[in-house]
Design a protein around this motif. Structure first.
Motif, mmCIF file in Angstrom:
data_model
loop_
_atom_site.group_PDB
_atom_site.id
_atom_site.type_symbol
_atom_site.label_atom_id
_atom_site.label_comp_id
_atom_site.label_asym_id
_atom_site.label_seq_id
_atom_site.Cartn_x
_atom_site.Cartn_y
_atom_site.Cartn_z
ATOM 1 N N GLY A 62 0.788 -1.225 0.000
ATOM 2 C CA GLY A 62 0.000 0.000 0.000
ATOM 3 C C GLY A 62 0.821 1.276 0.000
ATOM 4 N N THR A 63 2.145 1.186 -0.131
ATOM 5 C CA THR A 63 2.994 2.370 -0.103
ATOM 6 C C THR A 63 2.745 3.217 -1.347
ATOM 7 N N THR A 64 2.523 4.509 -1.110
ATOM 8 C CA THR A 64 2.243 5.413 -2.216
ATOM 9 C C THR A 64 3.477 6.239 -2.555
ATOM 10 N N LEU A 65 3.390 6.928 -3.660
ATOM 11 C CA LEU A 65 4.463 7.837 -4.050
ATOM 12 C C LEU A 65 4.660 8.913 -2.985
ATOM 13 N N LEU A 66 3.569 9.362 -2.384
ATOM 14 C CA LEU A 66 3.658 10.379 -1.342
ATOM 15 C C LEU A 66 4.371 9.830 -0.102
ATOM 16 N N ASP A 67 4.156 8.559 0.225
ATOM 17 C CA ASP A 67 4.865 7.936 1.349
ATOM 18 C C ASP A 67 6.368 7.897 1.072
ATOM 19 N N ARG A 68 6.739 7.517 -0.129
ATOM 20 C CA ARG A 68 8.153 7.463 -0.495
ATOM 21 C C ARG A 68 8.747 8.877 -0.539
ATOM 22 N N THR A 69 7.966 9.835 -1.027
ATOM 23 C CA THR A 69 8.417 11.229 -1.053
ATOM 24 C C THR A 69 8.670 11.728 0.362
ATOM 25 N N PHE A 70 7.800 11.351 1.285
ATOM 26 C CA PHE A 70 7.964 11.732 2.689
ATOM 27 C C PHE A 70 9.289 11.199 3.228
ATOM 28 N N ARG A 71 9.547 9.939 2.981
ATOM 29 C CA ARG A 71 10.786 9.311 3.478
ATOM 30 C C ARG A 71 12.026 9.978 2.865
ATOM 31 N N VAL A 72 12.010 10.189 1.565
ATOM 32 C CA VAL A 72 13.154 10.832 0.894
ATOM 33 C C VAL A 72 13.334 12.256 1.414
ATOM 34 N N SER A 73 12.236 12.990 1.590
ATOM 35 C CA SER A 73 12.318 14.363 2.104
ATOM 36 C C SER A 73 12.919 14.383 3.499
ATOM 37 N N LEU A 74 12.518 13.422 4.338
ATOM 38 C CA LEU A 74 13.082 13.349 5.683
ATOM 39 C C LEU A 74 14.576 13.042 5.641
ATOM 40 N N ILE A 75 14.956 12.134 4.772
ATOM 41 C CA ILE A 75 16.380 11.799 4.644
ATOM 42 C C ILE A 75 17.169 13.028 4.197
ATOM 43 N N LEU A 76 16.615 13.792 3.248
ATOM 44 C CA LEU A 76 17.275 15.032 2.814
ATOM 45 C C LEU A 76 17.393 16.022 3.973
ATOM 46 N N LYS A 77 16.351 16.126 4.788
ATOM 47 C CA LYS A 77 16.386 17.007 5.962
ATOM 48 C C LYS A 77 17.457 16.536 6.936
ATOM 49 N N GLY A 78 17.554 15.220 7.120
ATOM 50 C CA GLY A 78 18.576 14.668 8.005
ATOM 51 C C GLY A 78 19.975 14.954 7.496
ATOM 52 N N LEU A 79 20.179 14.794 6.186
ATOM 53 C CA LEU A 79 21.489 15.109 5.596
ATOM 54 C C LEU A 79 21.798 16.592 5.747
#
Length: 171
Positions: free
Chosen positions: A7-24
Motif C-alpha cells: 500500500g505504499t504510495t508515491l507520497l509515502d516514499r516522497t515523505f521518506r526521501v524528504s526526511l532523509i534530505l532534511k537529516g542530511l
C-alpha cells in the motif's frame, strides 16, 4: 514506516526521501557549525578570496564572487560564533527529530512540525529583511515537509487507533 509494503504510495516514499534530505541537511549544518568554531573569520575570508580570485581575475564585476568576498571580509568573531551555535543547535535537533520520525516515534511528528514552523517564521523574516532565492526555496521545502509530516502523522495516529489485528503491524 510503511515503505516497501503493497500500500505504499508515491507520497509515502516522497515523505521518506524528504526526511532523509532534511537529516542530511542537519548533518551538513552540524559540520558547518563545527567548522565555524575551529576556523577564524580571517581564515574564512582568506579562503573565500583564494576561491574567488580566478573568477574575479576573469570578471572583476562578478556579482556572486564580489558578494562572497564582501560578506567574508565583514565576518566578525561574534557573528561567526552566532552562526556556529545556530548551526549546531539546528543540526542536532533536526537529526534527532528526523531519526525519531523515521523510527515511527509518534511524539516526534508534532515536534518536527513545531520546530520547522519556528524556522519557517525566522526564514520568512530573513526573506523580508534580505531577500534570497535560496532562502525562499529552503522555506518552500520546509513548508512542504510540514505539510507532508502532518499528513503522515494523521495517518500514523489513525493506524494506531484502528482496532483491526493488522493495523499496528510495522516493518
Amino acid at each position: 514506516m510503511r515503505t516497501n509494503q503493497p500500500g505504499t504510495t508515491l507520497l509515502d516514499r516522497t515523505f521518506r526521501v524528504s526526511l532523509i534530505l532534511k537529516g542530511l541537511d542537519g548533518v551538513l549544518e552540524l559540520v558547518g557549525g563545527i567548522l565555524l568554531l575551529v576556523i577564524t573569520p580571517q581564515q574564512i575570508g582568506d579562503l573565500v578570496r583564494f576561491l574567488t580570485q580566478h573568477e574575479l581575475a576573469q570578471d572583476p564585476n562578478d556579482f556572486v564572487a564580489n558578494t562572497l568576498v564582501h560578506l567574508s571580509s565583514n565576518l566578525s568573531v561574534s557573528a561567526s560564533l552566532f552562526g556556529a551555535i545556530y548551526l549546531l543547535l539546528h543540526g542536532v535537533v533536526k537529526i534527532v527529530l528526523v531519526w525519531a520520525v523515521l523510527k515511527d516515534k509518534l511524539w516526534a511528528y508534532p515536534w518536527m512540525i513545531a520546530f520547522l514552523l519556528v524556522f519557517i517564521l525566522y526564514q520568512s523574516y530573513r526573506i523580508v529583511v534580505a531577500f534570497s532565492w535560496g532562502l525562499v526555496l529552503l522555506t518552500a521545502f520546509d513548508i512542504f515537509i510540514v505539510w507532508i509530516t502532518g499528513r503522515e502523522y494523521r495517518l500514523h495516529r489513525a493506524r494506531n487507533q484502528d482496532p483491526s489485528p493488522h493495523a499496528n503491524q510495522q516493518t
